[in-house]
Motif scaffolding. Structure first.
Motif, short mmCIF file in Angstrom:
data_model
loop_
_atom_site.label_atom_id
_atom_site.label_comp_id
_atom_site.label_asym_id
_atom_site.label_seq_id
_atom_site.Cartn_x
_atom_site.Cartn_y
_atom_site.Cartn_z
N PRO A 49 0.84 -1.20 0.00
CA PRO A 49 0.00 0.00 0.00
C PRO A 49 0.87 1.25 0.00
N VAL A 50 0.36 2.32 -0.57
CA VAL A 50 1.07 3.60 -0.53
C VAL A 50 0.57 4.39 0.67
N LEU A 51 1.44 5.25 1.20
CA LEU A 51 1.10 6.07 2.36
C LEU A 51 1.29 7.54 1.99
N VAL A 52 0.22 8.32 2.12
CA VAL A 52 0.25 9.76 1.88
C VAL A 52 -0.11 10.44 3.20
N TYR A 53 0.72 11.37 3.65
CA TYR A 53 0.49 11.94 4.98
C TYR A 53 0.76 13.44 5.01
N SER A 54 -0.02 14.11 5.88
CA SER A 54 0.20 15.53 6.14
C SER A 54 0.58 15.75 7.60
N SER A 55 0.75 14.65 8.32
CA SER A 55 1.01 14.70 9.76
C SER A 55 2.30 15.45 10.06
N ALA A 56 2.26 16.28 11.11
CA ALA A 56 3.42 17.06 11.51
C ALA A 56 3.36 17.32 13.00
N GLY A 57 4.47 17.79 13.57
CA GLY A 57 4.53 18.09 14.99
C GLY A 57 3.86 19.41 15.32
N PRO A 58 3.68 19.70 16.64
CA PRO A 58 2.98 20.93 17.07
C PRO A 58 3.58 22.22 16.52
N ASP A 59 4.90 22.31 16.46
CA ASP A 59 5.53 23.55 15.99
C ASP A 59 5.22 23.81 14.52
#
Length: 430
Positions: A313-323
């Protein structure tokens, strides 16, 4: 239908639907109040119906209106008890939406008292002396303190709930819960006599949740996380209204490619992304600035996905840390940044499904809502659990029939969630 549930987001709805399904209730999840004949028809075929709203962070008056519409539809279809399901970290602001919705629902059903219990020990959410803990951390010291939409800065649920409602709020301590069902009922009776309308109940184990579930069998409305649903099916079984059904070990899925869309910025989801990257899954980061400038489009990412080997499967993400999140929100605006990414993932999901994706994992409540809405899914059949609170499901009404879908709350799931989930799918021909 025996039990009608109203959930304030997609992943929360899936979470509670899984809990009820595993407890022996035939359960279906519908997206909003059903409009089409196909979606309305599922009311007649299941013991429990979970209505998934997207009401957690909208204006409180809109959340109340949507929740009341769902309640009326469920009661009209025969629901004997209602459950208002919210997140196990009590995601809300001082203005709501949990308090206003709970107060409106209690008035709608003609109830005089309801419990407040978001505890979910299987996912390390416990309540002691009215304080909510995430693992060993008080809520206000957990990563939830930095949530971009609902930062939780107080661990005491009596104070948090009281700030959101005009009704009086009290508590039942663990010392009472540990004594059993009768003692809890007595404590609730005292609260009722004192004019209190909401009672925060301690729970640190599944046994506590089963005690509470039995104690509220006569309540018209129950409020809490998915954990409180654990003890509700047994009430209907004891009354001779429910015959427990079997739970399938795997979900039948039609052949096709798999994809993961991660919009959650929680610490758990970021860990899952890192694990997937180390396992060799093809990954593509999504940047809100690039979306805003038109430098990155869903079509571009879908084209990239089509070029990857179909074996993984491919993984597309926009996840980032609080800063990083704070920087984007400062530049684009909090609501605008969120809407931009949600729309992107919804459009991307449509492009991926059109290109042959038949198995899809989505991480994050807001992202899941955007994806389900974009795909036109109206109802989901509940399958086996991947991790506590997160099952595979299958679209049974609306667009994309047969799509295997797992909508994951950002905080849920083990580190290897994105890599192990696929083993629970059995390939079948359409």
């Amino acid at each position: 239908m025996l039990l009608g549930c109203i959930a304030d987001d997609i992943t929360g709805a899936t979470d509670v639907a899984l809990m009820l399904n595993e407890a022996g209730m035939r359960t279906v999840q519908v997206m909003g109040v059903p409009r089409s004949p196909a979606a309305r028809a599922v009311f007649d075929d299941f013991d429990a119906v979970v209505v998934a709203l997207k009401s957690r962070t909208i204006p409180a008056d809109e959340a109340v209106a949507q929740s009341l519409e769902a309640a009326r539809a469920l009661q009209a279809a025969g629901a004997r008890q209602l459950l208002f399901k919210y997140c196990s970290t009590f995601d809300s602001t001082p203005q709501g939406n949990i308090g206003p919705v709970a107060e409106a629902l209690l008035e709608e059903v003609g109830g005089d008292l309801a419990i407040v219990c978001p505890a979910f020990p299987a996912n390390a959410r416990s309540i002691y002396m009215s304080n909510l803990f995430v693992g060993a951390q008080p809520l206000a010291e957990s990563p939830m303190k930095d949530h971009p939409l609902t930062p939780m800065r107080d661990s005491n649920l009596v104070r948090v709930m009281q700030a959101q409602t005009r009704a009086r709020v009290s508590a039942v301590t663990h010392a009472v819960v540990a004594q059993g069902v009768n003692q809890v009922r007595e404590a609730l009776a005292v609260a009722r006599e004192n004019g209190e309308r909401f009672v925060v109940t301690d729970a640190i184990s599944n046994d506590d949740l089963l005690v509470l579930g039995a104690a509220v069998n006569a309540m018209a409305l129950v409020t809490g996380g998915s954990g409180i649903a654990m003890g509700l099916p047994a009430n209907f079984e004891r009354a001779g209204l429910l015959k427990r059904g079997a739970v399938a070990a795997k979900l039948a899925a039609i052949p096709g490619r798999g994809a993961i869309l991660a919009g959650s910025c929680s610490a758990a989801t970021r860990t899952q992304i890192e694990h997937a990257q180390k396992a060799g899954l093809p990954t593509q980061a999504v940047d809100a600035h690039a979306i805003a400038k038109g430098a990155l489009t869903p079509a571009m990412v879908a084209a990239w996905a089509a070029e990857q080997a179909a074996a993984h499967p491919v993984l597309v993400y926009s996840s980032a840390g609080p800063d990083a999140i704070a920087e984007v929100q400062a530049e684009l605006g909090r609501e605008a940044a969120g809407a931009l990414v949600e729309t992107f993932f919804g459009d991307l999901a449509m492009a991926l499904v059109d290109a042959g994706v038949t198995r899809l994992i989505v991480a994050g409540g807001e992202t899941s809502g955007a994806v389900v809405h974009a795909l036109g899914i109206e109802a989901l059949d509940i399958g086996p659990a991947i991790d506590p609170g997160v099952p595979w499901t299958r679209a049974v009404a609306g667009g994309t029939p047969g799509l295997a879908l797992a909508c994951k709350s950002g905080n849920f799931g083990a580190a290897d969630f994105f890599t192990k989930a696929w083993a629970l799918l059995d390939e079948v021909q359409p």
